[in-house]
Design a protein around this motif. Structure first.
Motif, PDB file in Angstrom:
ATOM      1  N   SER A   1      16.283  16.844  -0.451  1.00 40.77           N
ATOM      2  CA  SER A   1      16.177  17.448  -1.773  1.00 40.77           C
ATOM      3  C   SER A   1      15.418  16.537  -2.726  1.00 40.77           C
ATOM      4  CB  SER A   1      17.575  17.716  -2.348  1.00 40.77           C
ATOM      5  OG  SER A   1      17.476  18.110  -3.706  1.00 40.77           O
ATOM      6  N   PRO A   2      14.445  17.059  -3.458  1.00 39.83           N
ATOM      7  CA  PRO A   2      13.762  16.227  -4.459  1.00 39.83           C
ATOM      8  C   PRO A   2      14.687  15.730  -5.553  1.00 39.83           C
ATOM      9  CG  PRO A   2      13.146  18.556  -4.689  1.00 39.83           C
ATOM     10  CD  PRO A   2      13.910  18.427  -3.413  1.00 39.83           C
ATOM     11  N   TRP A   3      15.833  16.392  -5.703  1.00 40.79           N
ATOM     12  CA  TRP A   3      16.785  15.936  -6.725  1.00 40.79           C
ATOM     13  C   TRP A   3      17.396  14.585  -6.371  1.00 40.79           C
ATOM     14  CZ3 TRP A   3      15.669  18.108 -10.917  1.00 40.79           C
ATOM     15  CH2 TRP A   3      15.270  19.438 -10.953  1.00 40.79           C
TER      16      TRP A   3
ATOM     17  N   THR B   1      15.517  24.499  -1.251  1.00 38.99           N
ATOM     18  CA  THR B   1      14.319  23.991  -0.586  1.00 38.99           C
ATOM     19  C   THR B   1      14.377  22.474  -0.453  1.00 38.99           C
ATOM     20  OG1 THR B   1      12.993  25.804  -1.459  1.00 38.99           O
ATOM     21  CG2 THR B   1      11.806  23.863  -0.676  1.00 38.99           C
ATOM     22  N   ALA B   2      14.090  22.005   0.762  1.00 38.95           N
ATOM     23  CA  ALA B   2      14.021  20.575   1.032  1.00 38.95           C
ATOM     24  C   ALA B   2      12.595  20.217   1.453  1.00 38.95           C
ATOM     25  CB  ALA B   2      15.011  20.184   2.122  1.00 38.95           C
ATOM     26  N   GLN B   3      12.203  18.963   1.214  1.00 37.16           N
ATOM     27  CA  GLN B   3      10.838  18.540   1.478  1.00 37.16           C
ATOM     28  C   GLN B   3      10.824  17.031   1.700  1.00 37.16           C
ATOM     29  OE1 GLN B   3       9.305  19.178  -2.851  1.00 37.16           O
ATOM     30  NE2 GLN B   3       8.524  17.198  -2.157  1.00 37.16           N
ATOM     31  N   ARG B   4       9.668  16.480   2.051  1.00 39.59           N
ATOM     32  CA  ARG B   4       9.541  15.027   2.113  1.00 39.59           C
ATOM     33  C   ARG B   4       9.669  14.473   0.696  1.00 39.59           C
ATOM     34  NH1 ARG B   4       7.184  10.932   5.420  1.00 39.59           N
ATOM     35  NH2 ARG B   4       7.600  12.341   7.166  1.00 39.59           N
ATOM     36  N   VAL B   5      10.439  13.403   0.561  1.00 38.09           N
ATOM     37  CA  VAL B   5      10.648  12.769  -0.737  1.00 38.09           C
ATOM     38  C   VAL B   5      10.419  11.270  -0.605  1.00 38.09           C
ATOM     39  CG1 VAL B   5      12.285  14.545  -1.498  1.00 38.09           C
ATOM     40  CG2 VAL B   5      13.139  12.466  -0.373  1.00 38.09           C
ATOM     41  N   HIS B   6      10.514  10.563  -1.722  1.00 44.42           N
ATOM     42  CA  HIS B   6      10.396   9.111  -1.681  1.00 44.42           C
ATOM     43  C   HIS B   6      11.581   8.520  -0.945  1.00 44.42           C
ATOM     44  CE1 HIS B   6      10.612   4.941  -3.054  1.00 44.42           C
ATOM     45  NE2 HIS B   6       9.345   5.016  -3.407  1.00 44.42           N
ATOM     46  N   GLY B   7      12.794   8.905  -1.348  1.00 44.22           N
ATOM     47  CA  GLY B   7      13.998   8.512  -0.640  1.00 44.22           C
ATOM     48  C   GLY B   7      14.720   7.300  -1.190  1.00 44.22           C
ATOM     49  N   ASP B   8      14.032   6.480  -1.987  1.00 43.72           N
ATOM     50  CA  ASP B   8      14.672   5.290  -2.565  1.00 43.72           C
ATOM     51  C   ASP B   8      14.030   5.004  -3.927  1.00 43.72           C
ATOM     52  OD1 ASP B   8      16.391   3.079  -2.701  1.00 43.72           O
ATOM     53  OD2 ASP B   8      14.908   1.744  -1.792  1.00 43.72           O
TER      54      ASP B   8
ATOM     55  N   VAL C   1      23.541  21.525 -10.791  1.00 42.96           N
ATOM     56  CA  VAL C   1      24.664  21.210  -9.892  1.00 42.96           C
ATOM     57  C   VAL C   1      24.228  20.172  -8.858  1.00 42.96           C
ATOM     58  CG1 VAL C   1      26.096  22.148  -8.033  1.00 42.96           C
ATOM     59  CG2 VAL C   1      25.906  23.369 -10.211  1.00 42.96           C
ATOM     60  N   LEU C   2      23.064  20.391  -8.251  1.00 41.33           N
ATOM     61  CA  LEU C   2      22.573  19.459  -7.240  1.00 41.33           C
ATOM     62  C   LEU C   2      22.277  18.093  -7.848  1.00 41.33           C
ATOM     63  CD1 LEU C   2      20.213  21.853  -5.270  1.00 41.33           C
ATOM     64  CD2 LEU C   2      22.188  20.654  -4.320  1.00 41.33           C
ATOM     65  N   LEU C   3      21.644  18.087  -9.013  1.00 41.99           N
ATOM     66  CA  LEU C   3      21.300  16.825  -9.659  1.00 41.99           C
ATOM     67  C   LEU C   3      22.568  16.033  -9.997  1.00 41.99           C
ATOM     68  CD1 LEU C   3      19.306  14.846 -10.853  1.00 41.99           C
ATOM     69  CD2 LEU C   3      19.216  16.262 -12.924  1.00 41.99           C
ATOM     70  N   ALA C   4      23.578  16.706 -10.544  1.00 35.70           N
ATOM     71  CA  ALA C   4      24.829  16.024 -10.881  1.00 35.70           C
ATOM     72  C   ALA C   4      25.479  15.430  -9.639  1.00 35.70           C
ATOM     73  CB  ALA C   4      25.783  16.992 -11.568  1.00 35.70           C
ATOM     74  N   ALA C   5      25.447  16.173  -8.532  1.00 40.85           N
ATOM     75  CA  ALA C   5      26.067  15.685  -7.303  1.00 40.85           C
ATOM     76  C   ALA C   5      25.315  14.481  -6.746  1.00 40.85           C
ATOM     77  CB  ALA C   5      26.117  16.803  -6.264  1.00 40.85           C
ATOM     78  N   TYR C   6      23.991  14.557  -6.720  1.00 39.87           N
ATOM     79  CA  TYR C   6      23.217  13.422  -6.205  1.00 39.87           C
ATOM     80  C   TYR C   6      23.373  12.195  -7.089  1.00 39.87           C
ATOM     81  CZ  TYR C   6      20.828  15.911  -2.446  1.00 39.87           C
ATOM     82  OH  TYR C   6      20.542  16.580  -1.296  1.00 39.87           O
ATOM     83  N   GLU C   7      23.465  12.398  -8.391  1.00 41.36           N
ATOM     84  CA  GLU C   7      23.636  11.256  -9.279  1.00 41.36           C
ATOM     85  C   GLU C   7      25.020  10.626  -9.094  1.00 41.36           C
ATOM     86  OE1 GLU C   7      22.930   9.948 -13.932  1.00 41.36           O
ATOM     87  OE2 GLU C   7      22.741  12.062 -13.379  1.00 41.36           O
ATOM     88  N   ALA C   8      26.038  11.445  -8.959  1.00 42.06           N
ATOM     89  CA  ALA C   8      27.383  10.916  -8.723  1.00 42.06           C
ATOM     90  C   ALA C   8      27.451  10.193  -7.379  1.00 42.06           C
ATOM     91  CB  ALA C   8      28.400  12.047  -8.772  1.00 42.06           C
TER      92      ALA C   8
ATOM     93  N   VAL D   1       6.135  11.831 -11.003  1.00 42.01           N
ATOM     94  CA  VAL D   1       7.022  12.104  -9.871  1.00 42.01           C
ATOM     95  C   VAL D   1       6.923  13.570  -9.455  1.00 42.01           C
ATOM     96  CG1 VAL D   1       9.434  12.169  -9.111  1.00 42.01           C
ATOM     97  CG2 VAL D   1       8.605  10.217 -10.431  1.00 42.01           C
ATOM     98  N   ALA D   2       6.862  14.464 -10.421  1.00 42.70           N
ATOM     99  CA  ALA D   2       6.735  15.891 -10.096  1.00 42.70           C
ATOM    100  C   ALA D   2       5.433  16.168  -9.355  1.00 42.70           C
ATOM    101  CB  ALA D   2       6.802  16.719 -11.385  1.00 42.70           C
ATOM    102  N   GLU D   3       4.348  15.532  -9.781  1.00 43.96           N
ATOM    103  CA  GLU D   3       3.060  15.763  -9.128  1.00 43.96           C
ATOM    104  C   GLU D   3       3.036  15.192  -7.717  1.00 43.96           C
ATOM    105  OE1 GLU D   3       0.119  14.269 -11.834  1.00 43.96           O
ATOM    106  OE2 GLU D   3       0.317  15.986 -13.212  1.00 43.96           O
ATOM    107  N   VAL D   4       3.679  14.056  -7.518  1.00 41.85           N
ATOM    108  CA  VAL D   4       3.782  13.503  -6.170  1.00 41.85           C
ATOM    109  C   VAL D   4       4.624  14.422  -5.289  1.00 41.85           C
ATOM    110  CG1 VAL D   4       4.795  11.614  -4.817  1.00 41.85           C
ATOM    111  CG2 VAL D   4       3.368  11.104  -6.810  1.00 41.85           C
ATOM    112  N   HIS D   5       5.732  14.915  -5.810  1.00 42.95           N
ATOM    113  CA  HIS D   5       6.563  15.852  -5.038  1.00 42.95           C
ATOM    114  C   HIS D   5       5.768  17.090  -4.644  1.00 42.95           C
ATOM    115  CE1 HIS D   5      10.830  14.330  -6.343  1.00 42.95           C
ATOM    116  NE2 HIS D   5      10.294  13.604  -5.393  1.00 42.95           N
TER     117      HIS D   5
END
Length: 484
Positions: free
Chosen positions: A376-378, A335-342, A441-448, A263-267
């Motif tokens: 966000s990749p997170w 930083t924001a970028q193209r991500v998978h999204g789902d 912080v971002l990861l916790a928020a996206y997971e919640a 996933v990191a390499e794809v990002h």
């Protein structure tokens, strides 16, 4: 046509009042058989509309072999009296598609019957093999041509570039080992059609692939089946659950770490080949505002179905508010970028040498314009972490119902599996670096935020499963309110 649409697996309007307001023919491919592609407009009472692609194979006489895919006998304006069938079920019709792709030279295009066929890879398509329709797909139709290639026909379509094609194209050209190589795609011809619509893509068939979700479930089952024996290797010796998981013959942590690397390499490739954005204070605050709004909507709409969600709300607002208080400056933006999204385990495939990611269309509920924006990749990472939790907890439910084992013991072992694999995935994703405080912080928020969405989905579709995301909220917020 309306009757067939109503029962199709891929039609998203089932259960809603709707009306077919337009059927527009965008292509006719030379056969035999005659293959046409119609774009059907469906309108709902609130005025919203959706476009669906319906490829049809037409015959003068009934075809018993594909009677299950009959759309209906009718008189076509051009073809006359015909029996029309959903073309993806018909090997002869799919061969028409395959020949059109094969006749297009690599890195070139060809125009056939109102479609533009693109090829990008130096792969000679096998036109002698038969097609097989995958039966389990919900939103699109996928057809395998032997073990050579796979054709994905998009059912719900939107004018403009399809992100699944866009991302596969760039990753293929970059030589990424973590996707099935894209061989080509087909779109409407803007010279003869009102607008460009991407209709289908053809790519490498992953012959040796195993579904990531299925592999994870098998690992949890192996653990829970042998855990009692592993927990007491010698009389009087008792191991902790975390050590039992590590000793399990189905330990999945190595695979989880390799998946994190993938996933990191794809990002990284997506960051290099698509636009990025630097989010300042305003954009970051808007992310937290959107999370708050989704929470408030769920609390309101689920007041009767999941009243305990309201008890989590104060702690969740603190998680989201932490995003607003990140130290964001022009020199240190988010930083924001193209991500998978789902992204989740069901969007991953394990082949002999590595992991592959599939289905880059993004979150289906979002409009196309939003799905292609930098994000966000997170968000992707959070989706994977939630998926590990779901794998463990879904098998735990099966064992609790089928074996009568001690529920608290099963829960502790399932939690240990989830935590070990979540940690391994994050280790693989982060590589040699550690997550910064802002990242956490971002990861916790996206997971919640993801768990809040899951509660709404489960409450409306699988009420018996709502305890899984509720328990996740208890863990993420430190709350003890984990029952429906």
């Amino acid at each position: 046509m309306t009757a067939y649409l109503d029962v199709a697996r891929w039609f998203g309007g089932k259960g809603r009042d709707h009306q077919v307001t337009d059927v527009r023919r965008v292509a006719t491919l030379p056969g035999p058989p005659a293959v046409t592609i119609d774009v059907v407009t469906v309108r709902y009472p609130d005025g919203s509309e959706e476009l669906y692609q319906l490829p049809l194979a037409h015959y003068a006489e009934p075809q018993e072999r594909i009677s299950h895919a009959l759309v209906g006998p009718h008189t076509d304006d051009v073809l006359g009296a015909v029996h029309s069938y959903d073309a993806v079920h018909d090997r002869e019709a799919m061969a028409v598609y395959l020949r059109a792709f094969a006749a297009t030279a690599p890195e070139d295009t060809s125009r056939v019957g109102g479609l533009v066929f693109h090829r990008i890879a130096e792969h000679e398509l096998d036109t002698e093999t038969h097609s097989t329709l995958f039966s389990g797909e919900q939103s699109n139709s996928s057809v395998a041509f032997g073990d050579d290639s796979l054709l994905k026909v998009f059912r719900k379509v939107t004018p403009g570039p399809n992100p699944d094609i866009e991302v596969h194209r760039e990753l293929t050209r970059a030589g990424s080992p973590h996707v099935a190589a894209l061989y080509g795609w087909a779109e409407t011809d803007e010279d003869t059609s009102e607008q460009r619509i991407d209709l289908a893509m053809i790519q490498q068939f992953l012959r040796t692939a195993s579904d990531g979700w299925d592999l994870a479930l098998a690992s949890v089952r192996a653990l829970l089946a042998e855990a009692d024996e592993l927990a007491e290797p010698r009389p009087g010796e008792r191991l902790e659950d975390a050590e039992v998981v590590q000793r399990s013959g189905g330990d999945f942590a190595g695979e989880s770490e390799r998946l994190g690397v993938a996933v990191a390499e794809v990002h990284e490739v997506l960051r290099d080949h698509f636009p990025t954005a630097s989010w300042g204070v305003g954009e970051v605050a808007a992310i937290a505002d959107a999370m708050d709004a989704r929470l408030e909507a769920q609390v309101r709409d689920l007041a009767d179905l999941v009243p305990s969600l309201a008890l989590h709300a104060p702690a969740l607002r603190e998680v989201f508010d932490a995003v607003r208080h990140l130290e964001v400056t022009p020199a240190a933006p988010v930083t924001a970028q193209r991500v998978h999204g789902d992204l989740h385990l069901g969007q991953t495939m394990r082949v002999v040498h590595n992991w592959k990611l599939v289905d880059f269309e993004g979150e289906p509920a979002k409009p196309l314009a939003e799905r292609v924006l930098p994000d966000s990749p997170w968000r992707d990472v959070a989706g994977m972490l939630r998926s590990f939790d779901y794998a463990a907890r879904s098998v735990e439910r099966d064992f609790a119902e089928g074996t009568g084992d001690d529920a608290s013991v099963l829960s502790a072992r399932a939690a240990a599996w989830a935590e070990r694999n979540r940690a391994a995935f994050l280790e693989g994703y982060a590589g040699d670096g550690a997550l910064s405080p802002a990242d956490r912080v971002l990861l916790a928020a996206y997971e919640a935020d993801k768990a809040v969405y899951e509660i709404g989905y489960e409450a409306r579709n699988r009420p018996g499963w709502v305890a899984i995301p509720l328990a996740a909220l208890a863990r993420l917020t430190g709350s003890r309110e984990d029952t429906p």
